[in-house]
Each structure stands twice: as structure tokens, then as C-alpha cells.
Design a protein around this motif. Structure first.
Motif, PDB file in Angstrom:
ATOM      1  N   LYS A  82       0.780  -5.733   6.259  1.00 60.98           N
ATOM      2  CA  LYS A  82      -0.115  -4.634   6.618  1.00 60.98           C
ATOM      3  C   LYS A  82       0.594  -3.559   7.440  1.00 60.98           C
ATOM      4  CE  LYS A  82      -4.547  -7.055   6.498  1.00 60.98           C
ATOM      5  NZ  LYS A  82      -5.779  -7.354   7.253  1.00 60.98           N
ATOM      6  N   SER A  86       3.700   1.403   2.650  1.00 61.84           N
ATOM      7  CA  SER A  86       2.582   1.278   1.712  1.00 61.84           C
ATOM      8  C   SER A  86       3.099   0.912   0.328  1.00 61.84           C
ATOM      9  CB  SER A  86       1.799   2.590   1.635  1.00 61.84           C
ATOM     10  OG  SER A  86       2.519   3.551   0.890  1.00 61.84           O
ATOM     11  N   SER A  88       2.201   2.067  -2.454  1.00 59.05           N
ATOM     12  CA  SER A  88       2.361   3.288  -3.249  1.00 59.05           C
ATOM     13  C   SER A  88       3.730   3.914  -3.023  1.00 59.05           C
ATOM     14  CB  SER A  88       1.270   4.304  -2.903  1.00 59.05           C
ATOM     15  OG  SER A  88      -0.008   3.803  -3.214  1.00 59.05           O
ATOM     16  N   GLU A  89       4.162   3.972  -1.766  1.00 62.16           N
ATOM     17  CA  GLU A  89       5.467   4.517  -1.439  1.00 62.16           C
ATOM     18  C   GLU A  89       6.576   3.618  -1.993  1.00 62.16           C
ATOM     19  OE1 GLU A  89       8.440   6.984  -0.067  1.00 62.16           O
ATOM     20  OE2 GLU A  89       6.284   7.357  -0.310  1.00 62.16           O
ATOM     21  N   GLY A 102       1.244  -7.565  -1.772  1.00 59.75           N
ATOM     22  CA  GLY A 102       0.703  -7.077  -0.508  1.00 59.75           C
ATOM     23  C   GLY A 102      -0.104  -8.145   0.205  1.00 59.75           C
ATOM     24  N   ASP A 109      -9.343  -5.348   2.055  1.00 54.99           N
ATOM     25  CA  ASP A 109      -7.883  -5.213   1.982  1.00 54.99           C
ATOM     26  C   ASP A 109      -7.415  -5.258   0.529  1.00 54.99           C
ATOM     27  OD1 ASP A 109      -7.655  -5.179   4.753  1.00 54.99           O
ATOM     28  OD2 ASP A 109      -7.188  -7.315   4.898  1.00 54.99           O
ATOM     29  N   LEU A 113      -5.379  -2.469  -1.795  1.00 55.50           N
ATOM     30  CA  LEU A 113      -4.098  -2.809  -2.438  1.00 55.50           C
ATOM     31  C   LEU A 113      -4.184  -2.660  -3.959  1.00 55.50           C
ATOM     32  CD1 LEU A 113      -3.180  -5.943  -0.286  1.00 55.50           C
ATOM     33  CD2 LEU A 113      -1.959  -3.758  -0.310  1.00 55.50           C
ATOM     34  N   GLN A 116      -3.632   0.723  -4.958  1.00 56.79           N
ATOM     35  CA  GLN A 116      -2.215   1.085  -4.812  1.00 56.79           C
ATOM     36  C   GLN A 116      -1.328   0.341  -5.817  1.00 56.79           C
ATOM     37  OE1 GLN A 116      -0.674   1.831  -0.787  1.00 56.79           O
ATOM     38  NE2 GLN A 116      -2.647   1.177  -0.014  1.00 56.79           N
TER      39      GLN A 116
END
Length: 212
Positions: A82, A86, A88-89, A102, A109, A113, A116
């Protein structure tokens, strides 16, 4: 992400790399190199050795937290907590050829995720574990049942790996909740014979998957 995921851990008896050797010799084919608080250079050094060994065993190596290390050593993927980058990055950096997992504690949560585009979820903790700092609320069996049910109702069908203080005796009941896999660390390394303990758990999980 099915079956056993072994998460490395350094103990008084075993180094991080030795824990990788133990898991592989015991038949585990999914290894997450987790070296919290270690410098990136040290993580990469161990990761390179672990990747070579995993390749020998035809096993997948995942790197905890360090996206750059994952890319540099050409690991199978990265696991992001967490407080980490991220997903996505990480996906922008790694592309689609790497697996990204993740950490989640709640259905909310998981929903974040999922958006993403993670490939799997590490859901926990099952119970208290001393290997984790800043522990999220303990889920127990009922928590897993509830969250897996919510995922199904919302059309979220990601592999979910149960993690956090799990023992071999817990595995049958946890698998009944609908999770895809089990993550273990201390349970294996604290056993009298860690390699044999790994073999026993791998066999147990394999038979359960066949039953399904």
C-alpha cells in the motif's frame, strides 16, 4: 497465481538467499523476494542470484516493492504494498510482459487495484504476524469469505493469495473461502525441516487444486 507463494525472510538460521534455496528445493515454484528496509543495491544483488537459481528450477521470481530491480533482473513480476509505487505507474514502467500484484485488506482495496489492472491480489493478514509492520486489521476466515463473495458480486475475478500468519493447519479451511493461493514465510522457515515442510505444503495444495 495459484498454489504456494513463498515470501523470503531472514532469520537467525537462514539468509534471504538461503530461504529461496529452501523453498525451491521443497518444490515451491513461486518466490517473492521481500527484503524490507534493505538498500536497493543489496536487493538487486540477491535478486540476481535468486533469478539464476529460479531459472534452474523453472520457477517464477517476484520482487517486492522494487520495480527497477524487477526490470533490471528480468524477474517475472513485482508485488506492491500500500505504501509502494502505484500499480498504474509500475505498469507504465514495466509494460505488459511483467506480472504486477498488489496488497489489499478490504474489498475497497481490491476494487481500486482492479481498476489499476493488477494481475493478482495479496489479501491479508489472516492473523497477526510479526513479519509485517503497520499491520492492517486481521481478516480471519470470515473476512476472506466476505471479501471473495463481494468480488464475485462485482464481477472482479482476480487470483487472490491469502497471506499473514498462516500455518499448514490453516490451509484447508482457507482454501474453502475461495482464494487461489497461500503465501507463507515463517511457517516454513521455522519448521524443524523447512525443505520437507515445503514439500508437504506443496503436495497439500496440489491435491486440493486437483479436488477442485
Amino acid at each position: 497465481m495459484n498454489g504456494l507463494l513463498f515470501i523470503t525472510h531472514q532469520t537467525e538460521r537462514y539468509s534471504y538467499f538461503q530461504s529461496v534455496e529452501i523453498a525451491l528445493e521443497g518444490g515451491c515454484r513461486q518466490i517473492q523476494l521481500r527484503m524490507k528496509d534493505a538498500p536497493a543495491g543489496e536487493v538487486e544483488e540477491v535478486a540476481r542470484r535468486a533469478k539464476m537459481l529460479c531459472d534452474t528450477f523453472n520457477a517464477a521470481l517476484y520482487i517486492d516493492d522494487h520495480v527497477d530491480v524487477c526490470r533490471n533482473v528480468k524477474a517475472a513480476g513485482v508485488h506492491l504494498g500500500k505504501q509502494d509505487m502505484s500499480p498504474s505507474e509500475a505498469r507504465r514502467m514495466l509494460g505488459n510482459q511483467y506480472i504486477i500484484g498488489g496488497t489489499a485488506n478490504t474489498f475497497e482495496d481490491i476494487a481500486v487495484l482492479y481498476k489499476q489492472q493488477v494481475d493478482y491480489i495479496g489479501l491479508g493478514p489472516f492473523r497477526f504476524t510479526s513479519t509485517k509492520k503497520n499491520l492492517s486489521p486481521v481478516l480471519g476466515l470470515e473476512g476472506y469469505r466476505r471479501i471473495i463473495k463481494q468480488c464475485g458480486e462485482q464481477g472482479i475475478f482476480l487470483p487472490v493469495v491469502a497471506i499473514g500468519g498462516i500455518t499448514a493447519d490453516d490451509i484447508p479451511d482457507i482454501l474453502q473461502t475461495g482464494v487461489s493461493g497461500i503465501a507463507l514465510s515463517s511457517t516454513i522457515l521455522c519448521a524443524a525441516n523447512p525443505v520437507e515442510e515445503t514439500r508437504k505444503i506443496v503436495k497439500q495444495l496440489t491435491s486440493k487444486q486437483v479436488d477442485k
